[in-house]
Design a protein around this motif. Sequence first.
Motif, PDB file in Angstrom:
ATOM      1  N   ALA A  52       0.824  -1.118   0.070  1.00 56.04           N
ATOM      2  CA  ALA A  52      -0.018  -0.034  -0.036  1.00 56.04           C
ATOM      3  C   ALA A  52       0.745   1.281   0.096  1.00 56.04           C
ATOM      4  O   ALA A  52       0.598   2.416  -0.540  1.00 56.04           O
ATOM      5  N   LYS A  53       2.050   1.118   0.369  1.00 54.04           N
ATOM      6  CA  LYS A  53       2.982   2.164   0.375  1.00 54.04           C
ATOM      7  C   LYS A  53       3.786   2.227  -0.644  1.00 54.04           C
ATOM      8  O   LYS A  53       4.300   3.312  -1.318  1.00 54.04           O
ATOM      9  N   LEU A  54       4.395   1.054  -1.218  1.00 52.20           N
ATOM     10  CA  LEU A  54       5.278   0.726  -2.200  1.00 52.20           C
ATOM     11  C   LEU A  54       4.762   1.102  -3.644  1.00 52.20           C
ATOM     12  O   LEU A  54       5.173   1.971  -4.624  1.00 52.20           O
ATOM     13  N   PHE A  55       3.486   0.562  -3.998  1.00 49.16           N
ATOM     14  CA  PHE A  55       2.778   0.725  -5.160  1.00 49.16           C
ATOM     15  C   PHE A  55       2.474   2.254  -5.753  1.00 49.16           C
ATOM     16  O   PHE A  55       2.630   2.454  -6.954  1.00 49.16           O
ATOM     17  N   PRO A  56       2.074   2.917  -4.773  1.00 39.45           N
ATOM     18  CA  PRO A  56       1.772   4.357  -5.135  1.00 39.45           C
ATOM     19  C   PRO A  56       3.168   5.062  -5.732  1.00 39.45           C
ATOM     20  O   PRO A  56       2.982   6.055  -6.573  1.00 39.45           O
ATOM     21  N   VAL A  57       4.154   4.440  -5.390  1.00 39.58           N
ATOM     22  CA  VAL A  57       5.558   5.206  -5.599  1.00 39.58           C
ATOM     23  C   VAL A  57       6.302   4.417  -6.783  1.00 39.58           C
ATOM     24  O   VAL A  57       6.799   5.204  -7.577  1.00 39.58           O
ATOM     25  N   ALA A  58       5.989   3.270  -6.823  1.00 35.13           N
ATOM     26  CA  ALA A  58       6.577   2.320  -7.911  1.00 35.13           C
ATOM     27  C   ALA A  58       5.886   1.031  -8.341  1.00 35.13           C
ATOM     28  O   ALA A  58       5.713   0.068  -7.203  1.00 35.13           O
ATOM     29  N   ASN A  59       5.247   1.028  -9.191  1.00 32.80           N
ATOM     30  CA  ASN A  59       4.296  -0.121  -9.476  1.00 32.80           C
ATOM     31  C   ASN A  59       4.608  -0.680 -11.047  1.00 32.80           C
ATOM     32  O   ASN A  59       3.693  -0.967 -11.523  1.00 32.80           O
ATOM     33  N   THR A  60       5.793  -0.417 -11.451  1.00 35.32           N
ATOM     34  CA  THR A  60       6.350  -0.802 -12.746  1.00 35.32           C
ATOM     35  C   THR A  60       7.710  -1.511 -12.555  1.00 35.32           C
ATOM     36  O   THR A  60       8.317  -1.045 -11.714  1.00 35.32           O
ATOM     37  N   PRO A  61       8.162  -2.389 -13.476  1.00 34.50           N
ATOM     38  CA  PRO A  61       9.697  -2.868 -13.361  1.00 34.50           C
ATOM     39  C   PRO A  61      10.598  -1.604 -13.316  1.00 34.50           C
ATOM     40  O   PRO A  61      11.443  -1.582 -12.417  1.00 34.50           O
ATOM     41  N   GLN A  62      10.499  -0.544 -14.294  1.00 37.57           N
ATOM     42  CA  GLN A  62      11.379   0.475 -14.292  1.00 37.57           C
ATOM     43  C   GLN A  62      11.488   1.332 -13.009  1.00 37.57           C
ATOM     44  O   GLN A  62      12.323   1.824 -12.580  1.00 37.57           O
ATOM     45  N   ALA A  63      10.133   1.510 -12.418  1.00 40.22           N
ATOM     46  CA  ALA A  63      10.011   2.325 -11.317  1.00 40.22           C
ATOM     47  C   ALA A  63      10.770   1.642 -10.082  1.00 40.22           C
ATOM     48  O   ALA A  63      11.422   2.302  -9.344  1.00 40.22           O
ATOM     49  N   ILE A  64      10.543   0.457 -10.092  1.00 40.34           N
ATOM     50  CA  ILE A  64      11.333  -0.201  -8.841  1.00 40.34           C
ATOM     51  C   ILE A  64      12.600  -0.394  -8.841  1.00 40.34           C
ATOM     52  O   ILE A  64      13.498  -0.070  -8.210  1.00 40.34           O
ATOM     53  N   LEU A  65      13.358  -0.450 -10.321  1.00 37.09           N
ATOM     54  CA  LEU A  65      14.641  -0.382 -10.530  1.00 37.09           C
ATOM     55  C   LEU A  65      15.268   1.067 -10.239  1.00 37.09           C
ATOM     56  O   LEU A  65      16.322   0.986  -9.640  1.00 37.09           O
ATOM     57  N   ASP A  66      14.413   1.970 -10.638  1.00 32.88           N
ATOM     58  CA  ASP A  66      14.828   3.415  -9.900  1.00 32.88           C
ATOM     59  C   ASP A  66      14.824   3.575  -8.474  1.00 32.88           C
ATOM     60  O   ASP A  66      15.685   4.525  -8.259  1.00 32.88           O
ATOM     61  N   LEU A  67      13.870   2.769  -7.891  1.00 32.82           N
ATOM     62  CA  LEU A  67      14.320   2.999  -6.447  1.00 32.82           C
ATOM     63  C   LEU A  67      15.610   2.649  -5.884  1.00 32.82           C
ATOM     64  O   LEU A  67      15.963   3.186  -4.845  1.00 32.82           O
ATOM     65  N   GLY A  68      16.194   1.509  -6.634  1.00 28.84           N
ATOM     66  CA  GLY A  68      17.475   0.825  -6.070  1.00 28.84           C
ATOM     67  C   GLY A  68      17.116  -0.099  -5.086  1.00 28.84           C
ATOM     68  O   GLY A  68      16.058  -0.184  -4.484  1.00 28.84           O
ATOM     69  N   ILE A  69      18.002  -1.073  -4.697  1.00 26.36           N
ATOM     70  CA  ILE A  69      17.549  -2.033  -3.705  1.00 26.36           C
ATOM     71  C   ILE A  69      17.351  -1.451  -2.260  1.00 26.36           C
ATOM     72  O   ILE A  69      16.674  -2.036  -1.615  1.00 26.36           O
ATOM     73  N   GLU A  70      18.257  -0.721  -2.028  1.00 26.96           N
ATOM     74  CA  GLU A  70      18.053   0.003  -0.528  1.00 26.96           C
ATOM     75  C   GLU A  70      16.553   0.881  -0.470  1.00 26.96           C
ATOM     76  O   GLU A  70      15.944   0.742   0.588  1.00 26.96           O
ATOM     77  N   GLY A  71      16.238   1.379  -1.534  1.00 28.95           N
ATOM     78  CA  GLY A  71      14.927   2.228  -1.448  1.00 28.95           C
ATOM     79  C   GLY A  71      13.864   1.013  -1.417  1.00 28.95           C
ATOM     80  O   GLY A  71      12.817   1.454  -0.698  1.00 28.95           O
ATOM     81  N   LEU A  72      14.002   0.133  -2.255  1.00 28.78           N
ATOM     82  CA  LEU A  72      12.969  -0.986  -2.145  1.00 28.78           C
ATOM     83  C   LEU A  72      12.978  -1.690  -0.703  1.00 28.78           C
ATOM     84  O   LEU A  72      11.735  -1.873  -0.336  1.00 28.78           O
ATOM     85  N   GLU A  73      13.906  -1.788  -0.069  1.00 29.04           N
ATOM     86  CA  GLU A  73      14.095  -2.660   1.216  1.00 29.04           C
ATOM     87  C   GLU A  73      13.375  -1.659   2.366  1.00 29.04           C
ATOM     88  O   GLU A  73      12.730  -2.206   3.100  1.00 29.04           O
ATOM     89  N   GLY A  74      13.274  -0.424   1.878  1.00 30.41           N
ATOM     90  CA  GLY A  74      12.627   0.550   3.107  1.00 30.41           C
ATOM     91  C   GLY A  74      11.149   0.381   3.044  1.00 30.41           C
ATOM     92  O   GLY A  74      10.642   0.563   3.860  1.00 30.41           O
ATOM     93  N   TYR A  75      10.809   0.183   1.786  1.00 31.40           N
ATOM     94  CA  TYR A  75       9.260  -0.224   1.622  1.00 31.40           C
ATOM     95  C   TYR A  75       8.963  -1.841   2.385  1.00 31.40           C
ATOM     96  O   TYR A  75       7.650  -1.924   2.564  1.00 31.40           O
ATOM     97  N   ILE A  76       9.557  -2.611   2.075  1.00 28.48           N
ATOM     98  CA  ILE A  76       9.226  -4.088   2.535  1.00 28.48           C
ATOM     99  C   ILE A  76      10.005  -4.698   3.553  1.00 28.48           C
ATOM    100  O   ILE A  76       9.719  -5.842   3.860  1.00 28.48           O
ATOM    101  N   LYS A  77      10.543  -3.833   4.649  1.00 28.07           N
ATOM    102  CA  LYS A  77      11.459  -4.390   5.475  1.00 28.07           C
ATOM    103  C   LYS A  77      10.607  -5.012   6.725  1.00 28.07           C
ATOM    104  O   LYS A  77      11.040  -5.502   7.403  1.00 28.07           O
TER     105      LYS A  77
END
Length: 219
Positions: A52-77
């Motif tokens: 619910a917090k991740l998808f409004p910010v990044a909900n495509t493959p490229q958008a998640i790649l743009d987050l970077g792994i640390e950015g993604l981890e921040g949403y799913i930790k």
Amino acid sequence: MNPEKCRELFRRLSLAIPEPTTELVHASTFELLIAVILSAQATDKGVNIATAKLFPVANTPQAILDLGIEGLEGYIKTIGLYRSKAKNIMATCRLLVERYNGEVPNTREALESLPGVGRKTANVILNTAFGHPTIAVDTHIFRLGNRIGLAPGKTPLEVENKLMKVVPKEYLRDAHHLLILHGRYVCVARKPKCGECVIYDLCEFKAKSTPASAAVEAI
């Protein structure tokens, strides 16, 4: 379980659960893929809170790649095994962009080539997103297959193969979610709610508790 009993079992479940579908919140096939990857050894509720917090910010493959792994981890930790899941998701997104033009493929072979996607996850995507008559054997379905005598097996694949043979054709597409939801809310692991079970008289579980006459009659 004989064919007549099996057909009646799914008839009743389909009446009791008129809209069988996943409880993972998603608005696209890609969102579903990410949610299913995250759901391994985690609850749907926990995954939904994170996405619910991740998808409004990044909900495509490229958008998640743009987050970077640390950015993604921040949403799913908050989700178990989040570090390994983040690595798999990043690798999957990279493949989706490079090999599939950013789209989720609709074949088992292609899906299982993605990091973090095994047979169970592929079955969920094929069934839920693309309407294929597949059955993903999770802990609930494995338990029900053995407990109620529908498709006994020692491994998830054995249970899956038996289910594909015994489930009536007209119920194959919905069987996956019918069984999961019945297992999640009624035929629970420790103390099955036999008093609420619409298939009580069809179930072959030897340790059944209070008869569910009212539930059976209601359906």
